[in-house]
Design a protein around this motif. Structure first.
Motif, PDB file in Angstrom:
ATOM      1  N   PRO A 160       0.665  -1.251   0.007  1.00  0.00           N
ATOM      2  CA  PRO A 160      -0.088  -0.014   0.061  1.00  0.00           C
ATOM      3  C   PRO A 160       0.869   1.240  -0.130  1.00  0.00           C
ATOM      4  O   PRO A 160       0.518   2.229  -0.685  1.00  0.00           O
ATOM      5  CB  PRO A 160      -0.896   0.001   1.357  1.00  0.00           C
ATOM      6  CG  PRO A 160      -0.858  -1.529   1.593  1.00  0.00           C
ATOM      7  CD  PRO A 160       0.480  -2.075   1.180  1.00  0.00           C
ATOM      8  N   VAL A 161       2.025   1.143   0.510  1.00  0.00           N
ATOM      9  CA  VAL A 161       2.972   2.429   0.755  1.00  0.00           C
ATOM     10  C   VAL A 161       3.378   2.820  -0.579  1.00  0.00           C
ATOM     11  O   VAL A 161       3.683   3.895  -1.070  1.00  0.00           O
ATOM     12  CB  VAL A 161       3.971   2.073   1.841  1.00  0.00           C
ATOM     13  CG1 VAL A 161       4.801   3.391   1.645  1.00  0.00           C
ATOM     14  CG2 VAL A 161       3.484   2.170   3.258  1.00  0.00           C
TER      15      VAL A 161
ATOM     16  N   ILE B 162       2.359   1.763  -3.653  1.00  0.00           N
ATOM     17  CA  ILE B 162       1.114   2.254  -4.590  1.00  0.00           C
ATOM     18  C   ILE B 162       0.762   3.726  -4.227  1.00  0.00           C
ATOM     19  O   ILE B 162       0.485   4.478  -5.149  1.00  0.00           O
ATOM     20  CB  ILE B 162      -0.328   1.204  -4.290  1.00  0.00           C
ATOM     21  CG1 ILE B 162       0.231  -0.015  -4.707  1.00  0.00           C
ATOM     22  CG2 ILE B 162      -1.391   1.954  -5.112  1.00  0.00           C
ATOM     23  CD1 ILE B 162      -1.075  -1.066  -4.455  1.00  0.00           C
ATOM     24  N   GLN B 163       0.710   4.094  -3.044  1.00  0.00           N
ATOM     25  CA  GLN B 163       0.541   5.586  -2.383  1.00  0.00           C
ATOM     26  C   GLN B 163       1.518   6.555  -3.052  1.00  0.00           C
ATOM     27  O   GLN B 163       1.207   7.391  -3.591  1.00  0.00           O
ATOM     28  CB  GLN B 163       0.288   5.767  -0.909  1.00  0.00           C
ATOM     29  CG  GLN B 163      -0.005   6.843  -0.612  1.00  0.00           C
ATOM     30  CD  GLN B 163      -0.426   7.149   0.791  1.00  0.00           C
ATOM     31  OE1 GLN B 163      -0.279   6.120   1.622  1.00  0.00           O
ATOM     32  NE2 GLN B 163      -0.539   8.279   1.419  1.00  0.00           N
ATOM     33  N   LEU B 164       2.756   5.869  -3.056  1.00  0.00           N
ATOM     34  CA  LEU B 164       3.988   6.567  -3.669  1.00  0.00           C
ATOM     35  C   LEU B 164       4.007   6.728  -5.068  1.00  0.00           C
ATOM     36  O   LEU B 164       3.990   7.926  -5.644  1.00  0.00           O
ATOM     37  CB  LEU B 164       5.189   6.173  -2.813  1.00  0.00           C
ATOM     38  CG  LEU B 164       6.493   6.934  -3.383  1.00  0.00           C
ATOM     39  CD1 LEU B 164       6.531   8.308  -2.554  1.00  0.00           C
ATOM     40  CD2 LEU B 164       7.749   5.923  -2.955  1.00  0.00           C
TER      41      LEU B 164
ATOM     42  N   LEU C  60       1.388   6.524  -7.084  1.00  0.00           N
ATOM     43  CA  LEU C  60      -0.024   7.454  -7.167  1.00  0.00           C
ATOM     44  C   LEU C  60       0.505   9.075  -6.723  1.00  0.00           C
ATOM     45  O   LEU C  60       0.292   9.870  -8.053  1.00  0.00           O
ATOM     46  CB  LEU C  60      -1.245   7.249  -6.459  1.00  0.00           C
ATOM     47  CG  LEU C  60      -2.132   8.063  -6.682  1.00  0.00           C
ATOM     48  CD1 LEU C  60      -2.876   7.616  -8.170  1.00  0.00           C
ATOM     49  CD2 LEU C  60      -3.181   7.787  -5.579  1.00  0.00           C
ATOM     50  N   LEU C  61       1.321   9.314  -5.856  1.00  0.00           N
ATOM     51  CA  LEU C  61       1.664  10.645  -5.757  1.00  0.00           C
ATOM     52  C   LEU C  61       2.571  11.187  -6.691  1.00  0.00           C
ATOM     53  O   LEU C  61       2.619  12.316  -7.265  1.00  0.00           O
ATOM     54  CB  LEU C  61       2.538  10.629  -4.310  1.00  0.00           C
ATOM     55  CG  LEU C  61       3.269  11.922  -3.932  1.00  0.00           C
ATOM     56  CD1 LEU C  61       2.291  13.066  -3.634  1.00  0.00           C
ATOM     57  CD2 LEU C  61       4.110  11.625  -3.215  1.00  0.00           C
TER      58      LEU C  61
ATOM     59  N   PRO D  10      -1.771  13.113  -0.276  1.00  0.00           N
ATOM     60  CA  PRO D  10      -1.368  12.065  -1.444  1.00  0.00           C
ATOM     61  C   PRO D  10      -2.464  11.068  -1.955  1.00  0.00           C
ATOM     62  O   PRO D  10      -2.557  11.359  -3.195  1.00  0.00           O
ATOM     63  CB  PRO D  10      -0.169  11.405  -0.913  1.00  0.00           C
ATOM     64  CG  PRO D  10       0.228  11.950   0.451  1.00  0.00           C
ATOM     65  CD  PRO D  10      -0.894  12.837   0.864  1.00  0.00           C
ATOM     66  N   LEU D  11      -3.161  10.549  -1.074  1.00  0.00           N
ATOM     67  CA  LEU D  11      -4.176   9.498  -1.765  1.00  0.00           C
ATOM     68  C   LEU D  11      -5.412  10.085  -2.221  1.00  0.00           C
ATOM     69  O   LEU D  11      -5.700   9.860  -3.341  1.00  0.00           O
ATOM     70  CB  LEU D  11      -4.554   8.407  -0.628  1.00  0.00           C
ATOM     71  CG  LEU D  11      -5.399   7.345  -1.019  1.00  0.00           C
ATOM     72  CD1 LEU D  11      -4.552   6.518  -2.021  1.00  0.00           C
ATOM     73  CD2 LEU D  11      -5.838   6.417  -0.111  1.00  0.00           C
TER      74      LEU D  11
ATOM     75  N   GLY E  31      -4.330  12.708  -5.099  1.00  0.00           N
ATOM     76  CA  GLY E  31      -4.181  12.095  -6.313  1.00  0.00           C
ATOM     77  C   GLY E  31      -5.462  11.523  -7.229  1.00  0.00           C
ATOM     78  O   GLY E  31      -5.477  11.621  -8.325  1.00  0.00           O
TER      79      GLY E  31
END
Length: 141
Positions: free
Chosen positions: A6-7, A9-11, A13-14, A45-46, A49
């Motif tokens: 998840p980290v 994916i979030q990074l 996406l950011l 970020p989430l 984005g």
């Protein structure tokens, strides 16, 4: 590994949304100013984005604002008023100046040749010639 996914994916996406927002033309951004979208993506970020992808990104096929003529291409002039720049080969005044210069140089060359012939004739006739082509008096005469 599952906790890191998840980290990542979030990074991802950011990074994707931030780069996409920065590279998008300001005139094409929807709903908020471009700077607001960048701040929203960075600080949330989430949510930022996803909001960018849904509500901020330009619609597919959207084109930038069009004007009758781009000012950088014609320097502010419409096509029919734009000053026409020609090369020197197309400029009659430039070509006439070249012909005048050639004629002047030809006259100068003829004068130099005549002066040289006069000096040579003066040397053959009786001694060193002066600047005007006449023989100079010999020393002791």
């Amino acid at each position: 590994m599952v906790r890191v996914l998840p980290v990542l994916i979030q990074l991802a996406l950011l990074v994707y949304c931030l780069i996409d927002c920065i590279q998008t033309d300001s005139a094409l951004v929807r709903n908020l100013p471009k700077a607001a979208w960048v701040l929203l993506i960075v600080f949330l970020p989430l949510v930022g984005g996803v909001a960018w992808l849904v509500a901020g990104r330009p619609a597919r096929g959207a084109a930038a604002r069009s004007v009758p003529w781009p000012s950088t291409a014609t320097a502010g002039f419409p096509e029919y008023e734009r000053p026409r720049v020609t090369g020197p080969d197309d400029d009659p005044e430039f070509l006439a100046g070249l012909r005048d210069s050639d004629e002047r140089h030809e006259r100068m060359l003829r004068d130099w040749e005549a002066d040289l012939r006069a000096r040579e004739q003066g040397l053959r006739d009786g001694g060193p010639a002066g600047d005007d082509g006449t023989p100079e008096p010999r020393p002791g005469s």
